[in-house]
Write an enzyme that holds these catalytic residues in place. Structure first.
Site, PDB file in Angstrom:
ATOM      1  N   ARG A   1       0.876  -1.182   0.000  1.00 16.31           N
ATOM      2  CA  ARG A   1       0.000   0.000   0.000  1.00 16.31           C
ATOM      3  C   ARG A   1       0.906   1.222   0.000  1.00 16.31           C
ATOM      4  NH1 ARG A   1      -5.307   1.736   3.395  1.00 16.31           N
ATOM      5  NH2 ARG A   1      -6.126   0.231   1.934  1.00 16.31           N
TER       6      ARG A   1
ATOM      7  N   HIS B   1      -7.435   0.945  -6.594  1.00 14.91           N
ATOM      8  CA  HIS B   1      -7.624   0.083  -5.416  1.00 14.91           C
ATOM      9  C   HIS B   1      -8.305  -1.215  -5.894  1.00 14.91           C
ATOM     10  CE1 HIS B   1      -7.830  -1.101  -1.368  1.00 14.91           C
ATOM     11  NE2 HIS B   1      -8.647  -0.209  -0.855  1.00 14.91           N
TER      12      HIS B   1
ATOM     13  N   ARG C   1     -13.600  -8.480   1.491  1.00 14.61           N
ATOM     14  CA  ARG C   1     -12.172  -8.254   1.237  1.00 14.61           C
ATOM     15  C   ARG C   1     -11.386  -9.529   1.582  1.00 14.61           C
ATOM     16  NH1 ARG C   1     -10.259  -3.063   1.396  1.00 14.61           N
ATOM     17  NH2 ARG C   1      -8.389  -4.043   0.567  1.00 14.61           N
TER      18      ARG C   1
ATOM     19  N   GLN D   1     -10.180  -3.857  -3.493  1.00 12.97           N
ATOM     20  CA  GLN D   1     -11.471  -3.350  -3.025  1.00 12.97           C
ATOM     21  C   GLN D   1     -12.540  -3.567  -4.102  1.00 12.97           C
ATOM     22  OE1 GLN D   1     -12.217  -1.456   0.095  1.00 12.97           O
ATOM     23  NE2 GLN D   1     -14.233  -2.063  -0.598  1.00 12.97           N
TER      24      GLN D   1
ATOM     25  N   ASP E   1     -16.937   7.737  -1.363  1.00 12.55           N
ATOM     26  CA  ASP E   1     -15.689   7.530  -0.620  1.00 12.55           C
ATOM     27  C   ASP E   1     -15.402   8.828   0.130  1.00 12.55           C
ATOM     28  OD1 ASP E   1     -13.279   6.554   0.300  1.00 12.55           O
ATOM     29  OD2 ASP E   1     -12.288   6.477  -1.656  1.00 12.55           O
TER      30      ASP E   1
ATOM     31  N   CYS F   1     -16.415   2.163   0.662  1.00 13.31           N
ATOM     32  CA  CYS F   1     -15.253   1.293   0.917  1.00 13.31           C
ATOM     33  C   CYS F   1     -14.757   1.434   2.362  1.00 13.31           C
ATOM     34  CB  CYS F   1     -14.146   1.576  -0.082  1.00 13.31           C
ATOM     35  SG  CYS F   1     -13.724   3.317  -0.206  1.00 13.31           S
TER      36      CYS F   1
END
Ligand code: CP
Length: 313
Positions: free
Chosen positions: A101, A128, A297, A131, A229, A269
């Protein structure tokens, strides 16, 4: 070496297999049936904070029989300037895979160029993908009544509200083109999708399935799902005030769903900021499926890691 840096890194038939395995892993989790990472050590190098991604990968690696190693920038020599190339080459001598990440997407691409082990994108400022795969799994659960074929996503409309230039919006633009979803982006003109994501579609011969509309009253028209988001992504804290002001009209609230389909879902998310990008009433509503997204996830990433495992490829 196989990597998962962006949603289209797997071939169509591999994606079908990964989704089928993710559902299977979820259904049989109590029995812990697979040991696809048995004896393997996977590094998890996090330059940014995380709750869901970090915990779901760590638990997932353990459940697959592997050993996760948590790494970060400040406690490794990266923090003292050791090059990505040397770090990548050294880590390849110890590990079976590396989950990263970080900020710039070019950094994860640089890692991938210099490793001899699979690299997985656990979020960059650009995309991402883990996700998105988990979110698509969640949508199939809700929409397909047990049929887990990716065909269940085709022709559905997902409206994305807020910062439509962020990594999640980019990832939905890419996923829309791959899986046949219509992506309706609704946000301030000053936060429209950037050239990079359009170039990525073009470079991969993918036809765009997205449109942009700055009118918050029309953004969810006919939508099957509304997604948002945070307005201030990690690394954008200095722009906080301007962003909060510009995004205000794009808060997802009960009235957002008036023009959507009656059974329209709400997705996020996480982490969510009630009263900013979404109202508390929407978070508390029956439409909200964010905890299912978070759970998936784990199952989806286990399937992704199994597909990338050096012993399976
Ligand atoms: N959605 C997501 O990536 O959550 P974390 O930042 O907590 O990992």
């Amino acid at each position: 070496m196989r990597n998962f840096l962006q949603e289209n890194d797997f071939q169509k038939e591999e994606v079908v297999q990964i989704f089928a395995n993710a559902f299977d892993l979820k259904n049989t989790r109590a029995q812990r049936p697979t040991k696809d990472l048995a004896g393997q050590s996977w590094g998890m190098l996090f330059y940014k904070q995380s709750t869901r991604t970090r915990v779901s990968f760590e638990v997932g690696i353990r459940e697959l029989g592997g050993n996760p190693l948590i790494l970060d920038q400040s406690s490794t020599q990266i923090g003292r300037g050791e090059s990505i190339e040397d770090t990548a080459k050294v880590l390849s001598r110890f590990l079976d895979g590396l989950i990263i990440r970080t900020h710039g997407h070019e950094l994860i691409e640089e890692f991938a160029r210099h490793t001899s082990i699979p690299v997985v994108n656990a979020l960059t400022d650009f995309l991402h993908p883990c996700q998105i795969y988990a979110d698509c799994m969640t949508l199939l659960e809700k929409w397909s009544e047990g049929n887990t074929s990716l065909e269940g996503l085709k022709g559905k409309k997902l409206a994305f509200f807020g910062d439509t230039s962020c990594n999640m919006a980019n990832s939905w633009i890419l996923a829309g083109a791959l899986f046949g979803l219509e992506i309706s982006l609704c946000g301030p003109e000053s936060f429209k999708p950037g050239k990079e994501i359009q170039q990525l579609l073009q470079d991969n011969n993918l036809s765009p399935t997205w449109n942009f509309n700055p009118d918050p009253d029309a953004g969810a028209l006919g939508a099957d799902a509304v997604y948002t988001d945070v307005w201030v992504s990690m690394g954008c804290e200095e722009e906080s005030q301007g962003r909060l002001q510009a995004m205000q009209p794009y808060q997802v609230k009960d009235s957002t769903f008036e023009s959507a389909r009656q059974d329209c879902l709400f997705m996020h998310c996480m982490p969510a900021h009630p009263g900013e990008e979404v109202s508390q009433s929407v978070l508390d509503s029956q439409r909200a499926i964010l905890f299912d997204q978070a759970e998936n996830r784990l199952h989806m990433q286990k399937a992704i890691l199994s597909a990338l495992s050096p012993h399976n490829s």
